[in-house]
Design an enzyme around this catalytic site. Structure first.
Site, PDB file in Angstrom:
ATOM      1  N   ARG A 145      51.165  44.101  37.535  1.00 31.81           N
ATOM      2  CA  ARG A 145      51.015  42.634  37.645  1.00 31.81           C
ATOM      3  C   ARG A 145      51.606  41.905  36.433  1.00 31.81           C
ATOM      4  O   ARG A 145      51.372  42.266  35.291  1.00 31.81           O
ATOM      5  CB  ARG A 145      49.546  42.251  37.761  1.00 31.81           C
ATOM      6  CG  ARG A 145      49.374  40.717  37.657  1.00 31.81           C
ATOM      7  CD  ARG A 145      48.019  40.233  37.986  1.00 31.81           C
ATOM      8  NE  ARG A 145      46.976  40.957  37.327  1.00 31.81           N
ATOM      9  CZ  ARG A 145      45.709  40.951  37.725  1.00 31.81           C
ATOM     10  NH1 ARG A 145      45.358  40.234  38.770  1.00 31.81           N
ATOM     11  NH2 ARG A 145      44.793  41.630  37.079  1.00 31.81           N
ATOM     12  N   ARG A 155      29.608  36.939  40.977  1.00 30.57           N
ATOM     13  CA  ARG A 155      29.938  38.295  40.545  1.00 30.57           C
ATOM     14  C   ARG A 155      28.711  39.142  40.273  1.00 30.57           C
ATOM     15  O   ARG A 155      28.845  40.304  39.903  1.00 30.57           O
ATOM     16  CB  ARG A 155      30.736  38.191  39.258  1.00 30.57           C
ATOM     17  CG  ARG A 155      32.183  38.561  39.438  1.00 30.57           C
ATOM     18  CD  ARG A 155      32.849  38.254  38.141  1.00 30.57           C
ATOM     19  NE  ARG A 155      33.927  39.136  37.871  1.00 30.57           N
ATOM     20  CZ  ARG A 155      35.202  38.827  38.120  1.00 30.57           C
ATOM     21  NH1 ARG A 155      35.522  37.696  38.686  1.00 30.57           N
ATOM     22  NH2 ARG A 155      36.141  39.667  37.796  1.00 30.57           N
ATOM     23  N   LYS A 214      42.463  38.950  45.404  1.00 26.33           N
ATOM     24  CA  LYS A 214      41.715  37.689  45.563  1.00 26.33           C
ATOM     25  C   LYS A 214      42.612  36.491  45.241  1.00 26.33           C
ATOM     26  O   LYS A 214      42.643  35.508  45.970  1.00 26.33           O
ATOM     27  CB  LYS A 214      40.477  37.665  44.637  1.00 26.33           C
ATOM     28  CG  LYS A 214      39.490  38.797  44.874  1.00 26.33           C
ATOM     29  CD  LYS A 214      38.263  38.699  43.986  1.00 26.33           C
ATOM     30  CE  LYS A 214      38.535  38.824  42.503  1.00 26.33           C
ATOM     31  NZ  LYS A 214      39.052  40.152  42.083  1.00 26.33           N
ATOM     32  N   ARG A 242      48.633  40.112  31.545  1.00 25.19           N
ATOM     33  CA  ARG A 242      47.310  39.622  31.119  1.00 25.19           C
ATOM     34  C   ARG A 242      46.732  40.572  30.064  1.00 25.19           C
ATOM     35  O   ARG A 242      46.789  41.777  30.233  1.00 25.19           O
ATOM     36  CB  ARG A 242      46.367  39.555  32.326  1.00 25.19           C
ATOM     37  CG  ARG A 242      46.161  38.140  32.837  1.00 25.19           C
ATOM     38  CD  ARG A 242      45.463  38.093  34.148  1.00 25.19           C
ATOM     39  NE  ARG A 242      44.161  38.770  34.178  1.00 25.19           N
ATOM     40  CZ  ARG A 242      43.367  38.783  35.240  1.00 25.19           C
ATOM     41  NH1 ARG A 242      43.727  38.170  36.346  1.00 25.19           N
ATOM     42  NH2 ARG A 242      42.216  39.404  35.207  1.00 25.19           N
ATOM     43  N   ARG A 252      36.304  46.860  33.664  1.00 27.52           N
ATOM     44  CA  ARG A 252      36.201  45.851  34.743  1.00 27.52           C
ATOM     45  C   ARG A 252      35.841  46.519  36.070  1.00 27.52           C
ATOM     46  O   ARG A 252      35.037  45.990  36.838  1.00 27.52           O
ATOM     47  CB  ARG A 252      37.522  45.075  34.867  1.00 27.52           C
ATOM     48  CG  ARG A 252      37.691  44.036  33.761  1.00 27.52           C
ATOM     49  CD  ARG A 252      39.138  43.635  33.571  1.00 27.52           C
ATOM     50  NE  ARG A 252      39.753  43.076  34.752  1.00 27.52           N
ATOM     51  CZ  ARG A 252      41.079  43.019  34.953  1.00 27.52           C
ATOM     52  NH1 ARG A 252      41.904  43.485  34.038  1.00 27.52           N
ATOM     53  NH2 ARG A 252      41.546  42.476  36.048  1.00 27.52           N
TER      54      ARG A 252
HETATM   55  P1  AP5 Z   1      45.710  39.655  42.402  1.00 24.20           P
HETATM   56  O1  AP5 Z   1      45.827  38.771  43.596  1.00 24.20           O
HETATM   57  O2  AP5 Z   1      46.069  39.117  41.080  1.00 24.20           O
HETATM   58  O3  AP5 Z   1      44.272  40.373  42.392  1.00 24.20           O
HETATM   59  P2  AP5 Z   1      42.831  39.794  41.985  1.00 24.20           P
HETATM   60  O4  AP5 Z   1      41.856  40.331  42.975  1.00 24.20           O
HETATM   61  O5  AP5 Z   1      42.895  38.345  41.787  1.00 24.20           O
HETATM   62  O6  AP5 Z   1      42.620  40.602  40.638  1.00 24.20           O
HETATM   63  P3  AP5 Z   1      42.064  40.113  39.226  1.00 24.20           P
HETATM   64  O7  AP5 Z   1      42.464  41.192  38.264  1.00 24.20           O
HETATM   65  O8  AP5 Z   1      42.481  38.728  38.932  1.00 24.20           O
HETATM   66  O9  AP5 Z   1      40.544  40.188  39.483  1.00 24.20           O
HETATM   67  P4  AP5 Z   1      39.425  40.227  38.426  1.00 24.20           P
HETATM   68  O10 AP5 Z   1      38.241  39.999  39.258  1.00 24.20           O
HETATM   69  O11 AP5 Z   1      39.407  41.432  37.564  1.00 24.20           O
HETATM   70  O12 AP5 Z   1      39.842  39.080  37.399  1.00 24.20           O
HETATM   71  P5  AP5 Z   1      39.322  37.595  37.169  1.00 24.20           P
HETATM   72  O13 AP5 Z   1      40.453  36.805  36.711  1.00 24.20           O
HETATM   73  O14 AP5 Z   1      38.530  37.141  38.313  1.00 24.20           O
HETATM   74  O15 AP5 Z   1      46.624  40.942  42.715  1.00 24.20           O
HETATM   75  C1  AP5 Z   1      46.803  41.944  41.731  1.00 24.20           C
HETATM   76  C2  AP5 Z   1      48.260  42.430  41.751  1.00 24.20           C
HETATM   77  O16 AP5 Z   1      48.525  43.052  42.999  1.00 24.20           O
HETATM   78  C3  AP5 Z   1      49.300  41.301  41.622  1.00 24.20           C
HETATM   79  O17 AP5 Z   1      50.405  41.763  40.888  1.00 24.20           O
HETATM   80  C4  AP5 Z   1      49.726  41.018  43.074  1.00 24.20           C
HETATM   81  O18 AP5 Z   1      51.058  40.550  43.121  1.00 24.20           O
HETATM   82  C5  AP5 Z   1      49.576  42.401  43.704  1.00 24.20           C
HETATM   83  N1  AP5 Z   1      49.186  42.368  45.111  1.00 24.20           N
HETATM   84  C6  AP5 Z   1      48.292  41.533  45.727  1.00 24.20           C
HETATM   85  N2  AP5 Z   1      48.186  41.843  47.035  1.00 24.20           N
HETATM   86  C7  AP5 Z   1      49.008  42.899  47.250  1.00 24.20           C
HETATM   87  C8  AP5 Z   1      49.321  43.677  48.405  1.00 24.20           C
HETATM   88  N3  AP5 Z   1      48.780  43.423  49.601  1.00 24.20           N
HETATM   89  N4  AP5 Z   1      50.203  44.704  48.255  1.00 24.20           N
HETATM   90  C9  AP5 Z   1      50.767  44.966  47.052  1.00 24.20           C
HETATM   91  N5  AP5 Z   1      50.522  44.259  45.931  1.00 24.20           N
HETATM   92  C10 AP5 Z   1      49.635  43.247  46.027  1.00 24.20           C
HETATM   93  O19 AP5 Z   1      38.292  37.796  35.938  1.00 24.20           O
HETATM   94  C11 AP5 Z   1      38.752  38.148  34.665  1.00 24.20           C
HETATM   95  C12 AP5 Z   1      37.579  38.190  33.690  1.00 24.20           C
HETATM   96  O20 AP5 Z   1      36.976  36.882  33.587  1.00 24.20           O
HETATM   97  C13 AP5 Z   1      36.425  39.117  34.086  1.00 24.20           C
HETATM   98  O21 AP5 Z   1      36.647  40.462  33.677  1.00 24.20           O
HETATM   99  C14 AP5 Z   1      35.247  38.466  33.349  1.00 24.20           C
HETATM  100  O22 AP5 Z   1      35.261  38.797  31.969  1.00 24.20           O
HETATM  101  C15 AP5 Z   1      35.553  36.965  33.481  1.00 24.20           C
HETATM  102  N6  AP5 Z   1      34.950  36.361  34.694  1.00 24.20           N
HETATM  103  C16 AP5 Z   1      35.617  35.851  35.767  1.00 24.20           C
HETATM  104  N7  AP5 Z   1      34.758  35.383  36.683  1.00 24.20           N
HETATM  105  C17 AP5 Z   1      33.506  35.595  36.189  1.00 24.20           C
HETATM  106  C18 AP5 Z   1      32.208  35.351  36.696  1.00 24.20           C
HETATM  107  N8  AP5 Z   1      31.989  34.797  37.911  1.00 24.20           N
HETATM  108  N9  AP5 Z   1      31.145  35.704  35.913  1.00 24.20           N
HETATM  109  C19 AP5 Z   1      31.330  36.262  34.692  1.00 24.20           C
HETATM  110  N10 AP5 Z   1      32.538  36.537  34.176  1.00 24.20           N
HETATM  111  C20 AP5 Z   1      33.630  36.214  34.918  1.00 24.20           C
HETATM  112 MG    MG Z   2      42.638  37.073  40.146  1.00 29.30          MG
END
Ligand code: AP5
Ligand code: MG
Length: 218
Positions: A127, A88, A13, A164, A175
């Protein structure tokens, strides 16, 4: 263009949001990034969010909705936005619909990034993020020499990479469980609204971006 990127942790994402920002000149609104900034700055909101994030649970809906309301009131979202990691759960999706109806800016598309479970775990394990410029890289897929040669645009030095805190095995498992239980139902919710576009999000980052562009042109 007003887009939601829907996908499990590690599905790309954040990576694809960055590409969309460059392609369509609209801002990325990542609730994860906003929450991490609040935690790092030690704000009242950050203190409330910290424990849930460290455990891999969702942060309270009211906190996240308040943040989104404020962010979407800023002028740079007037031409559109990319929602990364929001909504979410169903309550957040319904609240978003209401908010966007009030401001007369309904969603154009919700793109589901589909990635196999084993690949998600692999991507998350590799990552790393630069603590100065925020660039996200992957130790397992990037060539080590290319990574070492890259200069951080903020410092002019090599990136200072960190992992992270929620990317540890136990938190990642939670997660992924939370995604299945609470976020996956949004696929059906948006399918019924005729907004859902699903893409295979495995393969090279550029290949995934091309698929994304294709489904957004529909
Ligand atoms: P990356 O692009 O970083 O993936 P991502 O989908 O952004 O993954 P996240 O771990 O950030 O998602 P998440 O939903 O768990 O975390 P968030 O920060 O939203 O890619 C991942 C890795 O793969 C990178 O190293 C990248 O380089 C690599 N990559 C990408 N594409 C690739 C490809 N095609 N091929 C190979 N490698 C690739 O949320 C964190 C926390 O915040 C949650 O757990 C929760 O506690 C809280 N939170 C956030 N939003 C909410 C909400 N709306 N409501 C309640 N709590 C929330
Ligand atoms: Mg992310």
């Amino acid at each position: 263009m007003r887009i939601v990127l829907l996908g499990a942790p590690g599905s790309g994402k954040g990576t694809q949001s960055q590409w969309l920002v460059g392609r369509f000149h609209i801002p990325q609104v990542s609730t994860g990034d906003l929450l991490r900034a609040a935690v790092a700055n030690g704000t009242a909101l950050g203190l409330k969010a910290k424990e849930a994030m460290a455990a891999g649970r969702l942060v309270d809906d009211q906190i996240v909705l308040g943040m989104i309301r404020e962010r979407l009131a800023e002028p740079d979202t007037g031409q559109g936005f990319i929602l990364d990691g929001f909504p979410r759960n169903l309550a957040q999706a319904r609240a978003l619909d209401e908010l966007l109806a009030q401001i007369g800016q309904p969603l154009d598309a919700v793109v589901q990034l589909k990635v196999d479970y084993a690949e998600l775990s692999r991507r998350i394990a590799g990552r790393r993020t630069c603590s100065d410029c925020g660039r996200v890289v992957n130790l397992l897929t990037s060539a080590p020499q290319a990574l070492a040669a890259e200069r951080c645009p903020k410092t002019g030095q090599a990136h200072r990479l960190f992992q992270r805190p929620d990317d540890n095995e136990a938190t990642v498992a939670e997660r992924l469980r939370v995604y299945e239980a609470q976020t996956q139902p949004l696929v059906e919710y948006y399918r019924q609204q005729n907004l859902l576009r699903s893409i295979d999000a495995e393969g090279e980052v550029t290949e995934v971006s091309a698929r994304l562009e294709q489904v957004l042109a529909r």
